[in-house]
Design a protein around this motif. Structure first.
Motif, mmCIF file in Angstrom:
data_model
loop_
_atom_site.group_PDB
_atom_site.id
_atom_site.type_symbol
_atom_site.label_atom_id
_atom_site.label_comp_id
_atom_site.label_asym_id
_atom_site.label_seq_id
_atom_site.Cartn_x
_atom_site.Cartn_y
_atom_site.Cartn_z
ATOM 1 N N PHE A 1 -6.034 -79.236 -4.140
ATOM 2 C CA PHE A 1 -7.389 -78.907 -3.712
ATOM 3 C C PHE A 1 -8.282 -80.145 -3.766
ATOM 4 C CE2 PHE A 1 -5.514 -75.052 -5.506
ATOM 5 C CZ PHE A 1 -5.676 -74.180 -4.441
ATOM 6 N N GLU A 2 -9.225 -80.233 -2.821
ATOM 7 C CA GLU A 2 -10.211 -81.313 -2.836
ATOM 8 C C GLU A 2 -11.612 -80.718 -2.814
ATOM 9 O OE1 GLU A 2 -11.388 -85.131 -0.113
ATOM 10 O OE2 GLU A 2 -12.061 -83.107 0.370
ATOM 11 N N LEU A 3 -12.378 -80.989 -3.855
ATOM 12 C CA LEU A 3 -13.780 -80.582 -3.909
ATOM 13 C C LEU A 3 -14.619 -81.706 -3.328
ATOM 14 C CD1 LEU A 3 -16.150 -78.787 -4.804
ATOM 15 C CD2 LEU A 3 -15.979 -79.862 -7.066
ATOM 16 N N THR A 4 -15.305 -81.425 -2.240
ATOM 17 C CA THR A 4 -16.134 -82.425 -1.587
ATOM 18 C C THR A 4 -17.508 -82.433 -2.241
ATOM 19 O OG1 THR A 4 -14.944 -82.006 0.478
ATOM 20 C CG2 THR A 4 -17.009 -83.217 0.635
ATOM 21 N N VAL A 5 -17.851 -83.526 -2.918
ATOM 22 C CA VAL A 5 -19.101 -83.571 -3.680
ATOM 23 C C VAL A 5 -20.299 -83.913 -2.806
ATOM 24 C CG1 VAL A 5 -17.843 -84.172 -5.777
ATOM 25 C CG2 VAL A 5 -18.855 -86.001 -4.400
ATOM 26 N N ARG A 6 -20.024 -84.377 -1.581
ATOM 27 C CA ARG A 6 -21.104 -84.602 -0.610
ATOM 28 C C ARG A 6 -20.731 -83.863 0.657
ATOM 29 N NH1 ARG A 6 -21.370 -90.170 0.036
ATOM 30 N NH2 ARG A 6 -23.156 -90.427 -1.365
ATOM 31 N N ASN A 7 -21.506 -82.827 0.984
ATOM 32 C CA ASN A 7 -21.238 -81.993 2.144
ATOM 33 C C ASN A 7 -22.060 -82.465 3.331
ATOM 34 O OD1 ASN A 7 -21.770 -79.507 3.950
ATOM 35 N ND2 ASN A 7 -20.077 -78.820 2.655
ATOM 36 N N ALA A 8 -21.443 -82.454 4.517
ATOM 37 C CA ALA A 8 -22.132 -82.934 5.715
ATOM 38 C C ALA A 8 -23.375 -82.107 6.030
ATOM 39 C CB ALA A 8 -21.178 -82.918 6.901
ATOM 40 N N ASP A 9 -23.360 -80.813 5.663
ATOM 41 C CA ASP A 9 -24.475 -79.924 5.989
ATOM 42 C C ASP A 9 -25.379 -79.627 4.792
ATOM 43 O OD1 ASP A 9 -23.584 -79.563 8.684
ATOM 44 O OD2 ASP A 9 -22.074 -78.166 7.936
ATOM 45 N N LYS A 10 -24.825 -79.652 3.562
ATOM 46 C CA LYS A 10 -25.559 -79.161 2.400
ATOM 47 C C LYS A 10 -25.951 -80.247 1.405
ATOM 48 C CE LYS A 10 -22.929 -74.852 2.793
ATOM 49 N NZ LYS A 10 -21.951 -73.958 2.137
ATOM 50 N N GLY A 11 -25.617 -81.507 1.677
ATOM 51 C CA GLY A 11 -25.995 -82.577 0.777
ATOM 52 C C GLY A 11 -25.046 -82.729 -0.406
ATOM 53 N N GLU A 12 -25.551 -83.342 -1.480
ATOM 54 C CA GLU A 12 -24.720 -83.674 -2.634
ATOM 55 C C GLU A 12 -24.822 -82.616 -3.719
ATOM 56 O OE1 GLU A 12 -26.195 -87.460 -3.802
ATOM 57 O OE2 GLU A 12 -25.501 -88.475 -1.981
ATOM 58 N N LEU A 13 -23.715 -82.385 -4.413
ATOM 59 C CA LEU A 13 -23.709 -81.476 -5.554
ATOM 60 C C LEU A 13 -24.160 -82.218 -6.805
ATOM 61 C CD1 LEU A 13 -20.256 -79.694 -5.044
ATOM 62 C CD2 LEU A 13 -22.521 -78.811 -4.459
ATOM 63 N N SER A 14 -24.803 -81.504 -7.705
ATOM 64 C CA SER A 14 -25.207 -82.093 -8.977
ATOM 65 C C SER A 14 -23.986 -82.228 -9.885
ATOM 66 C CB SER A 14 -26.251 -81.218 -9.663
ATOM 67 O OG SER A 14 -25.658 -79.992 -10.085
ATOM 68 N N LEU A 15 -24.100 -83.072 -10.906
ATOM 69 C CA LEU A 15 -23.012 -83.237 -11.862
ATOM 70 C C LEU A 15 -22.700 -81.912 -12.552
ATOM 71 C CD1 LEU A 15 -21.048 -85.093 -13.394
ATOM 72 C CD2 LEU A 15 -22.908 -85.549 -15.010
ATOM 73 N N LEU A 16 -23.737 -81.182 -12.920
ATOM 74 C CA LEU A 16 -23.535 -79.890 -13.579
ATOM 75 C C LEU A 16 -22.760 -78.941 -12.683
ATOM 76 C CD1 LEU A 16 -24.163 -78.052 -16.024
ATOM 77 C CD2 LEU A 16 -26.262 -77.362 -14.832
ATOM 78 N N GLU A 17 -23.138 -78.878 -11.404
ATOM 79 C CA GLU A 17 -22.471 -77.963 -10.474
ATOM 80 C C GLU A 17 -21.040 -78.405 -10.204
ATOM 81 O OE1 GLU A 17 -21.900 -74.682 -8.020
ATOM 82 O OE2 GLU A 17 -23.378 -75.105 -9.577
ATOM 83 N N ILE A 18 -20.815 -79.699 -10.088
ATOM 84 C CA ILE A 18 -19.455 -80.196 -9.874
ATOM 85 C C ILE A 18 -18.557 -79.783 -11.032
ATOM 86 C CG2 ILE A 18 -18.040 -82.291 -9.797
ATOM 87 C CD1 ILE A 18 -20.437 -83.597 -8.296
ATOM 88 N N ASN A 19 -19.026 -80.014 -12.249
ATOM 89 C CA ASN A 19 -18.195 -79.680 -13.408
ATOM 90 C C ASN A 19 -18.002 -78.175 -13.560
ATOM 91 O OD1 ASN A 19 -17.385 -82.213 -14.382
ATOM 92 N ND2 ASN A 19 -19.377 -82.556 -15.323
#
Length: 207
Positions: free
Chosen positions: A65-83
């Motif tokens: 699986f690959e979690l994309t931390v920067r989405n083309a439509d939704k921007g960047e995920l926060s560190l808290l949300e990524i973890n």
């Protein structure tokens, strides 16, 4: 889990990818061999796992699986949300983190790999408007083909109809890059959005 320094490295481009093993080990720019299933995993659900299993059956190779931390439509995920999202894979699956929302960027990070996706993602992939022009789309596919990458596409039910790869208009010169995931190997008619809505209506949270 990843640190603020590691996330900064991803977002700045100093780091191409971070691989987190089921035991929590973190490897920098060392993605494992096998196919890659990108997504937002909000939440990780049986649809993702079903596509993974189907392509393992089809290829005999692992699918990560690959979690994309920067989405083309939704921007960047926060560190808290990524973890929070990474925690779903702990003890179960390898997950790769990257800030490469476009498949032409993923092809540079993971040459020679297959990417696994649903019909809705494949539809965007072959729609010129997402690139700005047909010429830009074809240039992206030329780069993906040069990186020896390809795609496995699962069907998806939309508004009561089940759509498959056969319903897409593929660029003729690159149609051979696409392989359908047979319905008898995988079909699941629920999305991440529907799961979040169901959880909200039940007063719960989806992790």
């Amino acid at each position: 889990m990843i640190s603020a320094t590691e996330l900064s490295g991803l977002l700045s481009g100093r780091i191409g990818s971070l691989t987190i093993t089921p035991t929590g080990d973190v490897r920098i720019d060392d993605p494992p061999p096998g196919a890659i299933l990108p997504g937002s995993f909000n939440p990780l659900h049986e649809g993702h796992l079903g596509m993974q299993r189907a392509v393992v059956v089809m290829t005999g190779q692992p699918v990560h699986f690959e979690l994309t931390v920067r989405n083309a439509d939704k921007g960047e995920l926060s560190l808290l949300e990524i973890n929070r999202r990474v925690a779903q894979f702990a003890g179960r699956h390898t997950v790769i983190l990257a800030a490469a929302p476009l498949f032409v960027q993923k092809a540079r990070l993971y040459p020679g790999r297959a990417f696994v996706m649903g019909y809705d993602t494949a539809l965007r992939l072959v729609t010129p408007a997402y690139y700005g022009s047909e010429a830009a789309m074809l240039a992206a596919f030329a780069a993906i083909a040069a990186a020896n990458c390809r795609f496995f596409v699962a069907g998806r039910q939309i508004d009561g109809r089940f759509y498959t790869l056969a319903d897409l208009t593929l660029p003729v010169a690159y149609a051979q890059l696409f392989t359908p995931i047979p319905e008898d190997l995988f079909r699941r008619d629920i999305s991440s959005t529907q799961l979040r809505e169901r959880s909200a209506s039940q007063g719960g949270t989806v992790s």
